[in-house]
Design a protein around this motif. Structure first.
Motif, PDB file in Angstrom:
ATOM      1  N   TYR A 123      -5.715   5.080   9.758  1.00 22.93           N
ATOM      2  CA  TYR A 123      -5.143   5.561   8.646  1.00 22.93           C
ATOM      3  C   TYR A 123      -6.524   5.624   8.327  1.00 22.93           C
ATOM      4  N   ALA A 124      -7.876   5.405   7.690  1.00 23.53           N
ATOM      5  CA  ALA A 124      -9.359   5.813   7.200  1.00 23.53           C
ATOM      6  C   ALA A 124      -9.540   7.359   7.743  1.00 23.53           C
ATOM      7  N   PRO A 125      -9.385   7.813   9.274  1.00 28.83           N
ATOM      8  CA  PRO A 125     -10.333   9.005   9.481  1.00 28.83           C
ATOM      9  C   PRO A 125      -8.913   9.986   8.925  1.00 28.83           C
ATOM     10  N   GLN A 126      -7.877   9.386   8.736  1.00 33.20           N
ATOM     11  CA  GLN A 126      -6.654  10.956   8.575  1.00 33.20           C
ATOM     12  C   GLN A 126      -6.779  10.875   7.273  1.00 33.20           C
ATOM     13  N   TYR A 127      -7.512  10.389   6.469  1.00 28.65           N
ATOM     14  CA  TYR A 127      -8.268  10.937   4.655  1.00 28.65           C
ATOM     15  C   TYR A 127      -9.369  10.370   4.514  1.00 28.65           C
ATOM     16  N   ALA A 128      -9.654  11.134   5.205  1.00 28.87           N
ATOM     17  CA  ALA A 128     -11.751  10.004   5.324  1.00 28.87           C
ATOM     18  C   ALA A 128     -12.363  11.092   3.578  1.00 28.87           C
ATOM     19  N   ASP A 129     -11.545  12.442   2.990  1.00 34.23           N
ATOM     20  CA  ASP A 129     -11.911  12.582   1.770  1.00 34.23           C
ATOM     21  C   ASP A 129     -11.836  10.880   1.114  1.00 34.23           C
ATOM     22  N   GLN A 130     -10.377  10.887   1.399  1.00 34.62           N
ATOM     23  CA  GLN A 130     -10.339   9.769  -0.034  1.00 34.62           C
ATOM     24  C   GLN A 130     -10.795   8.301   0.449  1.00 34.62           C
ATOM     25  N   VAL A 131     -11.351   7.782   1.368  1.00 33.55           N
ATOM     26  CA  VAL A 131     -11.897   6.506   1.471  1.00 33.55           C
ATOM     27  C   VAL A 131     -13.086   6.532   1.481  1.00 33.55           C
ATOM     28  N   TYR A 132     -13.692   5.743  -0.324  1.00 35.19           N
ATOM     29  CA  TYR A 132     -14.712   5.611  -0.454  1.00 35.19           C
ATOM     30  C   TYR A 132     -15.362   4.896   0.317  1.00 35.19           C
ATOM     31  N   ALA A 133     -15.203   3.659   0.701  1.00 36.09           N
ATOM     32  CA  ALA A 133     -15.803   2.639   1.669  1.00 36.09           C
ATOM     33  C   ALA A 133     -14.544   1.363   2.179  1.00 36.09           C
ATOM     34  N   ILE A 134     -15.190   0.585   2.934  1.00 35.44           N
ATOM     35  CA  ILE A 134     -14.100  -0.807   3.239  1.00 35.44           C
ATOM     36  C   ILE A 134     -15.065  -2.066   3.559  1.00 35.44           C
ATOM     37  N   SER A 144      -3.591  -3.246   6.166  1.00 37.96           N
ATOM     38  CA  SER A 144      -1.699  -3.442   6.174  1.00 37.96           C
ATOM     39  C   SER A 144      -0.837  -4.156   5.373  1.00 37.96           C
ATOM     40  N   ASP A 145      -1.386  -4.780   4.779  1.00 34.06           N
ATOM     41  CA  ASP A 145      -0.187  -5.190   4.041  1.00 34.06           C
ATOM     42  C   ASP A 145       0.731  -4.493   2.929  1.00 34.06           C
ATOM     43  N   CYS A 146       1.424  -4.586   3.693  1.00 38.76           N
ATOM     44  CA  CYS A 146       2.629  -3.945   2.526  1.00 38.76           C
ATOM     45  C   CYS A 146       2.525  -2.595   3.074  1.00 38.76           C
ATOM     46  N   ASN A 147       1.560  -2.428   4.020  1.00 40.54           N
ATOM     47  CA  ASN A 147       1.482  -0.911   4.093  1.00 40.54           C
ATOM     48  C   ASN A 147       0.681  -0.418   3.786  1.00 40.54           C
ATOM     49  N   THR A 148      -0.508  -0.961   3.068  1.00 40.02           N
ATOM     50  CA  THR A 148      -0.860  -0.232   1.803  1.00 40.02           C
ATOM     51  C   THR A 148      -1.792   1.115   2.110  1.00 40.02           C
ATOM     52  N   ALA A 149      -2.403   1.108   3.649  1.00 41.02           N
ATOM     53  CA  ALA A 149      -3.302   1.938   3.682  1.00 41.02           C
ATOM     54  C   ALA A 149      -2.554   3.423   3.882  1.00 41.02           C
ATOM     55  N   GLN A 150      -1.193   3.581   4.942  1.00 44.47           N
ATOM     56  CA  GLN A 150      -0.137   4.289   4.771  1.00 44.47           C
ATOM     57  C   GLN A 150       0.117   4.666   3.563  1.00 44.47           C
ATOM     58  N   GLU A 151       0.509   3.547   2.920  1.00 46.65           N
ATOM     59  CA  GLU A 151       1.290   3.805   1.450  1.00 46.65           C
ATOM     60  C   GLU A 151       0.292   5.090   0.625  1.00 46.65           C
ATOM     61  N   ILE A 152      -0.715   4.455   0.128  1.00 47.79           N
ATOM     62  CA  ILE A 152      -1.318   4.488  -1.014  1.00 47.79           C
ATOM     63  C   ILE A 152      -2.328   6.076  -0.384  1.00 47.79           C
ATOM     64  N   LEU A 153      -3.287   6.328   0.881  1.00 46.07           N
ATOM     65  CA  LEU A 153      -3.605   7.762   0.907  1.00 46.07           C
ATOM     66  C   LEU A 153      -2.913   8.560   0.658  1.00 46.07           C
ATOM     67  N   PRO A 154      -2.015   9.152   0.881  1.00 48.96           N
ATOM     68  CA  PRO A 154      -1.431  10.453   0.319  1.00 48.96           C
ATOM     69  C   PRO A 154      -0.969  10.343  -0.834  1.00 48.96           C
ATOM     70  N   ALA A 155      -0.799   9.499  -1.855  1.00 45.38           N
ATOM     71  CA  ALA A 155      -0.754   9.899  -2.912  1.00 45.38           C
ATOM     72  C   ALA A 155      -2.283   9.272  -3.476  1.00 45.38           C
ATOM     73  N   ALA A 156      -2.964   9.054  -2.730  1.00 47.66           N
ATOM     74  CA  ALA A 156      -4.666   9.120  -3.570  1.00 47.66           C
ATOM     75  C   ALA A 156      -5.132  10.689  -3.071  1.00 47.66           C
ATOM     76  N   LYS A 157      -4.746  11.262  -1.511  1.00 43.67           N
ATOM     77  CA  LYS A 157      -4.924  12.547  -1.777  1.00 43.67           C
ATOM     78  C   LYS A 157      -4.400  14.203  -2.717  1.00 43.67           C
ATOM     79  N   ALA A 158      -3.256  13.365  -2.723  1.00 51.21           N
ATOM     80  CA  ALA A 158      -2.359  14.436  -4.033  1.00 51.21           C
ATOM     81  C   ALA A 158      -2.999  13.821  -5.903  1.00 51.21           C
ATOM     82  N   ALA A 159      -3.246  13.235  -6.158  1.00 47.85           N
ATOM     83  CA  ALA A 159      -4.123  12.705  -7.510  1.00 47.85           C
ATOM     84  C   ALA A 159      -5.427  13.188  -7.264  1.00 47.85           C
ATOM     85  N   GLY A 160      -5.900  12.614  -5.759  1.00 50.15           N
ATOM     86  CA  GLY A 160      -7.119  13.228  -6.059  1.00 50.15           C
ATOM     87  C   GLY A 160      -8.341  12.294  -6.011  1.00 50.15           C
TER      88      GLY A 160
END
Ligand SMILES: *[C@@H]1O[C@H](CO)[C@@H](O)[C@H](O)[C@H]1NC(C)=O
Ligand SMILES: CC(=O)N[C@H]1CO[C@H](CO)[C@@H](O)[C@@H]1O
Length: 299
Positions: free
Chosen positions: A101-112, A60-76
């Motif tokens: 956010y993790a369930p919305q981008y499940a393929d992008q989340v390696y682990a927690i 949640s710091d700097c809204n990391t999950a919200q900001e990084i996951l769409p970028a990760a999806k676009a870049a694989g």
């Protein structure tokens, strides 16, 4: 310490696959303000030729999950999202971000990962941390790998045994020969020794390579500038030597590694090392803060 014996005991026989490489990635720009999706997109463009995996520390710091996951999806890319459990407030906020956010981008989340060096700092016992890990697993419906990152010696000395026995899915072991004040000449031997002491103890407790937790080196690196720490001297040449011998070397042994860290973080305040001396953590990037290259990262 018989390094070769432990390696033989922990590495599956006759498997020659190289380990996987990822990078620790900060959530702030050089000036200390928060990164947005476009900043992560630029980060991934730089890292993509070397790795497609990064780890963060607080979702949640700097809204990391919200900001990084769409970028990760676009870049694989895939991402390890962090939960900072040290206070109830940070724990609850990071958990809420991961659950959202993790369930919305499940393929992008390696682990927690829940916590970073919390056992090392004495903030949690192994069983207290295990309770948090199990709470997070439950909150995510058992759909993601959940574990922690801590200093290698907290695995070696048994502090983390409850996590190994209690079902942590993934354990990251941080091991810095630099912060142990080693010369560059002894840095790779010291790094391998630390990692194998940690992995060897985990192996003894887990008792099985197939049902035990997935293991990674969670943080390792060498700074290109800053102050000398005991016998450890920063510099680009030493950092490149450590990259080649330590990081490429252990990847060749089949060990998974997160390099600390992707980019310099010049905004970071000076901290104090374990021996009380000044610890400059602004030049640990494999790349400069402006994403320009410091040295060759090919292995
Ligand atoms: C080199 O590293 C090894 C392994 O960590 C350690 O036992 C030894 O004391 C180190 N040598 C020196 C001179 O510090
Ligand atoms: C559970 C626990 O001990 N939490 C403490 C961890 O450390 C922070 C300060 O760094 C405290 O505020 C928490 O209470």
């Amino acid at each position: 310490m018989h390094l070769s014996t432990l390696l033989l005991a922990t590495a599956p026989a006759l498997v020659s696959a190289r380990g996987s490489l990822g990078f620790a990635l900060g959530d702030k720009k050089a000036d200390g303000t928060c990164k947005f999706q476009a900043d992560y997109t630029a980060d991934f463009a730089t890292l993509g030729g070397t790795s497609k995996l990064v780890r963060g520390y607080a979702a949640s710091d700097c809204n990391t999950a919200q900001e990084i996951l769409p970028a990760a999806k676009a870049a694989g890319f895939q991402v390890i999202l962090g939960i900072w459990p040290d206070t109830d407030e940070s724990y609850n906020e990071d958990l809420a971000a991961v659950v959202k956010y993790a369930p919305q981008y499940a393929d992008q989340v390696y682990a927690i990962t829940v916590g970073s060096e919390t056992m090392y700092r004495g903030n949690f016992t192994g069983s207290q941390l295990l309770d948090k890990i199990n709470d997070v697993k439950t909150a995510l419906g058992g759909n993601f790998k959940v574990g922690t990152a801590d200093s290698w010696n907290k695995y070696q000395d048994g502090t983390a045994d409850p996590l190994i026995k209690g079902g942590a899915d993934i354990l990251l072991c941080n091991a810095f020969s630099y912060w142990q004040g080693q010369t560059i000449a002894n840095s790779t031997g010291s790094f391998f020794d630390d990692v194998m002491q940690a992995f060897g103890h985990i192996q003894e407790v887990a008792g099985s390579t197939t049902t035990g937790p997935e293991l990674w080196v969670g943080e390792v690196g060498w700074p290109t500038a800053g102050s000398t720490y005991q016998n450890a001297v920063p510099g680009t040449s030493n950092a490149q030597t450590f990259w080649q011998k330590g990081i490429c070397g252990i990847l060749d042994w089949g060990v998974n590694v997160f390099s600390f860290e992707a980019f310099d973080e010049p905004w970071k305040p000076v901290s104090t090392g374990q021996d009380g001396s000044v610890a400059d953590e602004t030049h640990w990037g494999v790349w400069n803060a402006d994403r320009s290259s410091k040295y060759s990262v090919s292995c």
